[in-house]
Design a protein around this motif. Structure first.
Motif, PDB file in Angstrom:
ATOM      1  N   LYS A  88      19.745  47.575  14.053  1.00  0.00           N
ATOM      2  CA  LYS A  88      20.782  47.715  13.034  1.00  0.00           C
ATOM      3  C   LYS A  88      21.284  46.323  12.669  1.00  0.00           C
ATOM      4  N   VAL A  89      21.315  46.048  11.395  1.00  0.00           N
ATOM      5  CA  VAL A  89      21.826  44.782  10.892  1.00  0.00           C
ATOM      6  C   VAL A  89      23.170  45.025  10.231  1.00  0.00           C
ATOM      7  N   ASP A  90      24.209  44.377  10.733  1.00  0.00           N
ATOM      8  CA  ASP A  90      25.532  44.449  10.117  1.00  0.00           C
ATOM      9  C   ASP A  90      25.736  43.137   9.357  1.00  0.00           C
ATOM     10  N   ALA A  91      25.538  43.200   8.043  1.00  0.00           N
ATOM     11  CA  ALA A  91      25.587  41.994   7.224  1.00  0.00           C
ATOM     12  C   ALA A  91      26.991  41.421   7.109  1.00  0.00           C
ATOM     13  N   GLU A  92      28.011  42.240   7.324  1.00  0.00           N
ATOM     14  CA  GLU A  92      29.381  41.743   7.234  1.00  0.00           C
ATOM     15  C   GLU A  92      29.781  40.991   8.494  1.00  0.00           C
ATOM     16  N   ARG A  93      29.456  41.536   9.652  1.00  0.00           N
ATOM     17  CA  ARG A  93      29.802  40.881  10.925  1.00  0.00           C
ATOM     18  C   ARG A  93      28.743  39.883  11.378  1.00  0.00           C
ATOM     19  N   HIS A  94      27.615  39.852  10.681  1.00  0.00           N
ATOM     20  CA  HIS A  94      26.500  38.986  11.060  1.00  0.00           C
ATOM     21  C   HIS A  94      26.043  39.293  12.485  1.00  0.00           C
ATOM     22  N   THR A  95      25.766  40.555  12.742  1.00  0.00           N
ATOM     23  CA  THR A  95      25.238  40.971  14.036  1.00  0.00           C
ATOM     24  C   THR A  95      23.960  41.772  13.842  1.00  0.00           C
TER      25      THR A  95
END
Length: 481
Positions: A88-95
């Motif tokens: 899972k890529v969380d583009a807002e948290r950069h995780t």
């Protein structure tokens, strides 16, 4: 990739075996007794590589998570991506988080100029405050080589057989099984040839793996020049200062020579069976540890300076010494390498990643562009002097390129690999290099006034390939009389 909601993609895997000097000794022959730990750790290193591919390499070369997985992770047995993994890529948290059925999720987080850190298991954030690392340099296009890019290739040094050099570089890039992404050749201080794979450029930061150990050596050298560290002193590690602690006899030079004697098992990265707690050397890449604490809180196994053994404990302990020395002087640690080493030589694209506590993992999680590695090599070719300014202390380059006393092969010096024992066929004996996992190399050849940089994830081992590449290039250079 769209910067929006969390994206979940199920990934597939292909596996190709390989080997690389310094990372393959004593491979375990039995399955680990903790399969959950192995799977979780493999998820963690996969999360790290996806994270860094998106936001470290991705500063210059944009790729989708699928592309990063297919090009940098899935084909390689070392990373042991499992078909059950999803990410899972969380583009807002950069995780980036990786998990699977019955496999605890592991997460890597991008922290700006400190790159990506694997978070400790069960935790959701880092334990330090990231800082911006300014590059106090003009635009490289406006500054003369070697500190900038103007005139990097001209005027060309005399005596070069351009056709032979061109053919050698073409041959090097044509060896597709080694995944070459960059080759840069310096002679007489100028670039006489360079090649890049599609999408990769002179400015793209690429994972450099254990080439970072040689950066650690340079940082120690700077502190030696400044009078803050002495190589013959016992290592200033408070954990070793107790009465009767045998680790108190480890000198700074023993750490530089990979001869500390610490108990720090290196089982290599040879597939799923390597992801164990016993693999202390490799755990720094997949376990979300405080790497400095992990390094110094190990017992002594053998007396210092009696055996040369490739162990991450030694450069990581030096990293701790660098951090504590810099902070004791009241200076910022996270900007120290750029401020004292990279800015002075015009290197603009290094990203040194940290653990979740803000400790540099310069035993492997360091990224640099091919031209910046060429600059680093040129600094050592010129005896630590950069355009009239001494960066490394006098005699330092001779020290790091002299065989460690406990290394019978004469193949290792002060966190640099050497050819004193003739391991690299067709390459001059005085050659030495910063060298990393999967074929990341910056070779310095004083007798030929040359530096060769080669980058890209080689799955089949790269020592023979590198020697053949370098020997072909050298055929096109004048020989010193």
């Amino acid at each position: 990739m769209k910067r929006s909601a969390i994206v979940t993609i199920i990934a597939t895997i292909g596996v190709i075996a390989w080997g690389s000097r310094g990372l393959r000794p004593n491979a375990p022959t039995s399955e680990p007794d903790d399969p959950t730990y192995s799977l979780e750790s493999r998820a963690a290193i996969g999360a790290h590589h996806l994270c860094s591919g998106l936001w470290v390499v991705g500063r210059v070369y944009k790729r989708t998570p699928d592309e990063i997985l297919a090009q940098d992770i899935a084909p390689f047995k070392d990373f042991s991506w499992d078909t059950r993994f999803t990410y899972k890529v969380d583009a807002e948290r950069h995780t980036v988080s990786v998990s699977g059925p019955g496999i605890p999720s592991r997460t890597a987080k991008h922290n700006g100029d400190q790159g990506c850190s694997i978070l400790p298991r069960g935790e959701s954030d880092i334990h330090f405050k990231p800082v911006a690392v300014p590059r106090n340099l003009p635009d490289a296009a406006t500054q003369a080589w070697p500190s900038g890019d103007m005139g990097a290739t001209s005027p060309a040094p005399g005596g070069v057989d351009a056709a032979t050099v061109t053919a050698a570089l073409d041959w090097g890039m044509a060896q597709k099984e080694h995944n070459p992404r960059a080759i840069v050749m310096l002679y007489g201080g100028k670039i006489i040839g360079e090649r890049y794979a599609p999408g990769w450029t002179k400015d793209t930061p690429q994972i450099s793996w254990s080439e970072g150990k040689s950066i650690t050596a340079a940082l120690v050298g700077i502190l030696v020049r400044q009078g803050s560290v002495r190589v013959d002193d016992y290592a200033p590690v408070k954990e070793w200062r107790g009465d009767g602690d045998p680790r108190g006899q480890i000198r700074v030079r023993d750490l530089l020579h990979m001869s500390s004697g610490l108990d720090f098992g290196n089982l290599g990265l040879n597939g799923p069976e390597s992801f164990t707690r016993a693999n202390k050397h490799m755990r720094v890449y997949f376990d979300g540890l405080n790497v400095f604490d992990h390094a110094v809180n190990q017992p002594l196994e053998i007396p210092p300076n009696t055996q040369w053994r490739y162990r991450n404990s030694d450069p990581l302990t030096l990293g701790k010494i660098v951090r504590e020395t810099v902070e004791r002087r009241g200076e910022p640690y996270l900007t120290f390498p750029q401020r004292e080493l990279f800015d002075p030589i015009g290197a603009r694209h290094f990203i040194l990643e940290t653990d979740a506590w803000g400790n540099f993992i310069m035993t492997g999680f360091d990224y640099g562009s091919a031209r910046d590695w060429a600059r680093f090599g040129l600094l050592h070719l010129r005896d630590g002097v950069w355009q009239g300014r001494r960066i490394l202390p006098e005699g330092w380059v001779q020290f790091v390129s002299t065989p460690a006393p406990a290394d019978k092969s004469r193949g290792y010096g002060g966190l640099f690999w050497l050819n004193r024992g003739g391991a690299w066929k067709g390459v001059p004996e005085d050659a030495f290099m910063a060298s990393g996992h999967m074929g990341q190399h910056t070779m310095v050849i004083p007798s030929r006034d040359a530096v060769v940089v080669r980058m890209g994830p080689s799955p089949g081992g790269s020592q023979d390939y590198l020697a053949r590449l370098v020997s072909r290039i050298l055929e096109g250079l004048p020989k010193k009389s």
